[in-house]
Design an enzyme around this catalytic site. Structure first.
Site, short mmCIF file in Angstrom:
data_model
loop_
_atom_site.label_atom_id
_atom_site.label_comp_id
_atom_site.label_asym_id
_atom_site.label_seq_id
_atom_site.Cartn_x
_atom_site.Cartn_y
_atom_site.Cartn_z
N SER A 161 6.48 -4.36 1.91
CA SER A 161 7.13 -4.77 0.67
C SER A 161 8.64 -4.81 0.89
O SER A 161 9.17 -4.13 1.77
CB SER A 161 6.82 -3.76 -0.43
OG SER A 161 7.65 -3.94 -1.56
N TYR A 187 7.88 5.39 -2.32
CA TYR A 187 7.24 4.09 -2.06
C TYR A 187 7.97 3.36 -0.93
O TYR A 187 7.34 2.82 -0.02
CB TYR A 187 7.26 3.25 -3.33
CG TYR A 187 6.68 1.86 -3.16
CD1 TYR A 187 5.32 1.67 -2.99
CD2 TYR A 187 7.51 0.74 -3.18
CE1 TYR A 187 4.78 0.40 -2.83
CE2 TYR A 187 6.99 -0.54 -3.04
CZ TYR A 187 5.62 -0.70 -2.86
OH TYR A 187 5.09 -1.96 -2.69
#
Length: 317
Positions: A161, A187
């Site tokens: 990501s 994350y």
């Protein structure tokens, strides 16, 4: 890496996974897609089945997996869609999946993931996002190594990501035992780990014909994204760090799956690993404060080696 050496393709941000696999024949090839009951994973699996592959959906929820498999089989006309249970935070579940696999594995899509969850730990004490997004997939891929090596040209696809731009892997405190927990930093480092895994797997396994690449799928409103629990304070912090960034352009799940399908199937990637892609094209280092490109720490060979060794130690402890 120079701009001239980056891999470019005819595809772009609006291309779909079906566009990418058009004309590609995967008959006789076997693929595993984690987190394939919805969103990007479902559409990645559908595209591989559309191209003729035997596709195994590796999922936590077997009932949802069976519904997804039936849907894929009906829409593609390919009956070779299977379902196997897999919980990426349960080492015994991963071991059972690996032990039950027979024969070669040509494509492994490490797609499943969670995002910005409240502070949660596995029974081992591991931070949940790192455990799910990286350690579980690391255990799966290394456990399936022999099956990948037997495939003669296997590909591993690591779904990362742009969130990796938020944090390197903080080796001194990966599991937030000493620093305040931040769901987006957690994350971010898990997504950096996805890229570092691709770098190191390609380095260690290239002589066995196994390559691994990482990608940013783009903004897709998957069920996981919609379930994000975020406080007003975190929203304010995100807005501060997004100064100068363009607004997110949301993709459909079919568009979000395109880059995964490309890395799994394109002849342009034969024998090539350890790279990072966005919108179906390889990208180089991040420029300025854009929300695109690759952080230098995500390609650091020393960090990739350290992460591999630490991960191997943890999953075998």
């Amino acid at each position: 890496m120079s701009e001239s050496s980056l891999i470019t393709t005819p595809f772009h941000s609006e291309s779909t996974a079906s566009d990418v696999v058009a004309g590609i024949n995967l008959a006789g090839r076997r693929a595993v897609v984690t987190g394939a009951t919805s969103g990007i994973g479902l559409e990645t699996a559908r595209a591989l089945a559309e191209a003729g592959a035997e596709v195994t959906l590796a999922v936590r929820n077997l009932n949802a997996g069976k519904l997804a498999a039936e849907d894929i089989a009906v829409t593609t006309g390919n009956p070779l869609v299977k379902v196997m249970p897999l919980n990426l935070t349960d080492r015994s579940s991963i071991a059972s999946f690996v032990a039950s696999w027979r024969g070669p594995l040509h494509i492994l899509i490490n797609n499943a993931g969670i995002m910005a969850t409240p502070e949660t730990r596995t029974p081992e004490g591991w931070e949940l996002q790192f455990a799910t997004n990286h350690l579980g997939h690391f255990a799966l891929a290394t456990g399936l190594h022999d099956a990948l090596a037997a495939a003669d040209g296997a590909r591993v696809v690591s779904v990362s990501s742009a969130g990796h731009l938020r944090s390197p892997v903080v080796f001194d405190d990966i599991h937030f035992l000493r620093r305040p927990y931040d769901p987006f930093l957690a994350y971010g480092q898990s997504k950096t780990a996805n890229i570092l895994f691709a770098v190191e797997a390609s380095k260690r396994w290239i002589n066995e014909g196994i390559t691994a690449n990482a990608l940013m799928p783009g903004g897709v409103r998957t069920p996981g994204v919609d379930r994000i629990q975020i406080t007003p304070e975190q929203i304010e912090k995100l807005n501060e760090t997004r100064t100068g960034y363009p607004e997110i352009i949301w993709k459909t799940p079919q568009q979000g799956a395109a880059t995964s399908a490309l890395l799994a199937t394109s002849p342009l990637l034969n024998g090539i690993g350890g790279r990072y892609f966005e919108n179906c094209n390889e990208v180089g280092p991040r420029v300025g404060e854009t929300q695109s490109g690759l952080a230098s720490y995500a390609m650091d060979p020393d960090a990739a080696d350290e992460l591999w060794n630490v991960s191997m130690e943890w999953i075998n402890s």
